[in-house]
Design an enzyme around this catalytic site. Structure first.
Site, mmCIF file in Angstrom:
data_model
loop_
_atom_site.group_PDB
_atom_site.id
_atom_site.type_symbol
_atom_site.label_atom_id
_atom_site.label_comp_id
_atom_site.label_asym_id
_atom_site.label_seq_id
_atom_site.Cartn_x
_atom_site.Cartn_y
_atom_site.Cartn_z
ATOM 1 N N SER A 50 -11.399 8.834 -6.900
ATOM 2 C CA SER A 50 -12.250 9.806 -6.252
ATOM 3 C C SER A 50 -13.462 10.070 -7.180
ATOM 4 O O SER A 50 -13.604 9.561 -8.260
ATOM 5 C CB SER A 50 -11.605 11.410 -6.135
ATOM 6 O OG SER A 50 -12.413 12.274 -5.856
ATOM 7 N N ILE A 94 -6.401 7.702 4.626
ATOM 8 C CA ILE A 94 -7.132 6.313 4.146
ATOM 9 C C ILE A 94 -5.946 5.277 3.960
ATOM 10 O O ILE A 94 -6.153 4.151 4.479
ATOM 11 C CB ILE A 94 -7.525 6.587 2.565
ATOM 12 C CG1 ILE A 94 -8.785 7.618 2.944
ATOM 13 C CG2 ILE A 94 -7.852 5.287 2.032
ATOM 14 C CD1 ILE A 94 -9.385 8.145 1.550
ATOM 15 N N TYR A 141 -7.313 18.771 -9.580
ATOM 16 C CA TYR A 141 -7.281 17.319 -9.023
ATOM 17 C C TYR A 141 -8.290 16.597 -9.704
ATOM 18 O O TYR A 141 -8.102 15.426 -9.611
ATOM 19 C CB TYR A 141 -7.800 17.850 -7.497
ATOM 20 C CG TYR A 141 -7.967 16.555 -6.762
ATOM 21 C CD1 TYR A 141 -6.943 15.657 -6.065
ATOM 22 C CD2 TYR A 141 -9.214 16.009 -6.444
ATOM 23 C CE1 TYR A 141 -7.066 14.582 -5.301
ATOM 24 C CE2 TYR A 141 -9.539 14.786 -5.816
ATOM 25 C CZ TYR A 141 -8.261 14.054 -5.045
ATOM 26 O OH TYR A 141 -8.618 13.077 -4.438
ATOM 27 N N SER A 148 1.109 7.014 5.744
ATOM 28 C CA SER A 148 1.555 7.641 6.843
ATOM 29 C C SER A 148 0.321 8.322 7.591
ATOM 30 O O SER A 148 0.441 8.611 8.827
ATOM 31 C CB SER A 148 2.443 8.656 6.591
ATOM 32 O OG SER A 148 1.876 9.767 5.817
ATOM 33 N N SER A 149 -0.777 8.350 7.093
ATOM 34 C CA SER A 149 -2.134 8.744 7.786
ATOM 35 C C SER A 149 -3.169 8.551 6.809
ATOM 36 O O SER A 149 -3.026 8.043 5.620
ATOM 37 C CB SER A 149 -1.917 10.495 7.620
ATOM 38 O OG SER A 149 -1.540 11.108 6.553
ATOM 39 N N ILE A 199 0.839 -1.027 0.032
ATOM 40 C CA ILE A 199 -0.022 0.093 -0.105
ATOM 41 C C ILE A 199 0.967 1.377 0.083
ATOM 42 O O ILE A 199 1.753 1.468 0.757
ATOM 43 C CB ILE A 199 -1.096 0.014 1.267
ATOM 44 C CG1 ILE A 199 -1.539 -1.231 1.341
ATOM 45 C CG2 ILE A 199 -1.966 1.033 0.997
ATOM 46 C CD1 ILE A 199 -2.456 -1.386 2.777
#
Length: 317
Positions: free
Chosen positions: A144, A18, A157, A15-16, A11
């Protein structure tokens, strides 16, 4: 090291948020079916993940340094996995960019594509040949809903997510021949430090080169409601991890997986009208004419869900 029968899961961006939530959920699987290799650019940021993993750390979860924007780092990371054997690749690493496009630098736009698109492509290119040779594997991309429906002031984005959606949709057809599955996970708003920090940062930016009217629309019509949208409609990283695990364990994993059912009608609205006018005009009225994005978002989705909005009700701009 993975034991016999365990699936090796690599993965990115753990670090944070999801990535961390997915890593912890899989590593703490009660049947110990997964051996998770959680990666991040800077291993100095590992503490939250290690704490969340608990006794799974060092048993069913290990850490590796990885920068998806570096060919060398990607190869070095995959080469360090025993026999380069990765059963499931989860591309999660990503960055955001919000604001009037004329006030964004080309450098910042390039960074978004370098991570969100080319970063995922680098990982897939490195891992896919081994999966094809074994005729087994599952590639998952955390995309997304903005890869399916563009959202104002999220132009770049959204474009990066549209790009990876198109890439993966094309590749998925070829991979079926090799018994390799491709799945997209498509969240809407998610409560993460990443999202909240980004909104806080952009609220202070001047966006040089942007005309006053556009800047006013951004700050009053979009930005003021953004935090509330995350609070009312947002999911948690754990919600996304739950959906991801369900997709992994499905006997026939779907290609597209919307994580928030409230966004299903918005996507359906886009495909119900092949001219694109319905979704464009609806979002225009939602943003500019109906009292701000926050107040209308929930009621709009409820109306869409019960069929209150029809193509004929949306007049041209």
């Amino acid at each position: 090291m993975a034991t016999e029968g365990q699936k090796v899961v690599l993965i990115t961006g753990c670090s944070s948020g999801i990535g961390m939530a997915i890593a912890v959920r899989l590593a703490r699987d009660e049947n110990k079916r997964y051996y998770v290799i959680a990666t991040m650019r800077d291993l100095k940021r590992k503490d939250k993940l290690v704490e969340a993993a608990g006794d799974a750390y060092g048993r069913t979860l290990s850490l590796l340094s990885l920068d998806v924007c570096s060919d060398e780092s990607v190869k070095q990371c995959v080469d360090s996995v025993k026999d380069r054997h990765i059963d499931i690749l989860i591309n999660n690493a990503g960055v955001g960019l919000v604001g009037p496009v004329e006030g964004l630098s080309m450098e910042d736009m390039t960074k978004v594509f370098e991570t969100n698109f080319y970063g995922a492509v680098r990982m897939i290119k490195e891992v896919m040949p081994d999966m094809k040779r074994r005729r087994s594997g599952h590639i998952i991309v955390i995309s997304s809903v903005m890869g399916l429906q563009g959202v104002a002031f999220n132009d770049v984005y959204s474009a990066s997510k549209f790009a990876i959606e198109g890439f993966c949709e094309s590749l998925a057809v070829q991979l079926l021949k090799f018994n390799v599955t491709m799945s997209m996970i498509e969240p809407g708003p998610v409560h993460t430090e990443f999202e909240m920090r980004m909104i806080e940062d952009v609220s202070k930016k001047e966006f040089a080169g942007t005309d006053a009217e556009t800047l006013h629309h951004f700050r009053t019509c979009y930005l003021t409601g953004a935090v509330n949208i995350f609070q009312v409609l947002g999911q948690t990283p754990k919600d996304i991890a739950k959906v991801t695990k369900k997709v992994i364990e499905s006997p026939h994993p779907p290609f597209r997986n919307l994580t928030n059912p409230l966004y299903t009608p918005i996507v359906a609205m886009k495909y119900a009208d092949d001219t694109g006018s319905l979704s464009v005009h609806t979002f225009y009225h939602m943003l500019y004419n109906l009292g701000g994005v926050m107040n209308v978002s929930v009621s709009l989705m409820k109306c869409l869900s019960c069929g209150c909005i029809r193509k004929r009700t949306i007049s041209p701009i």
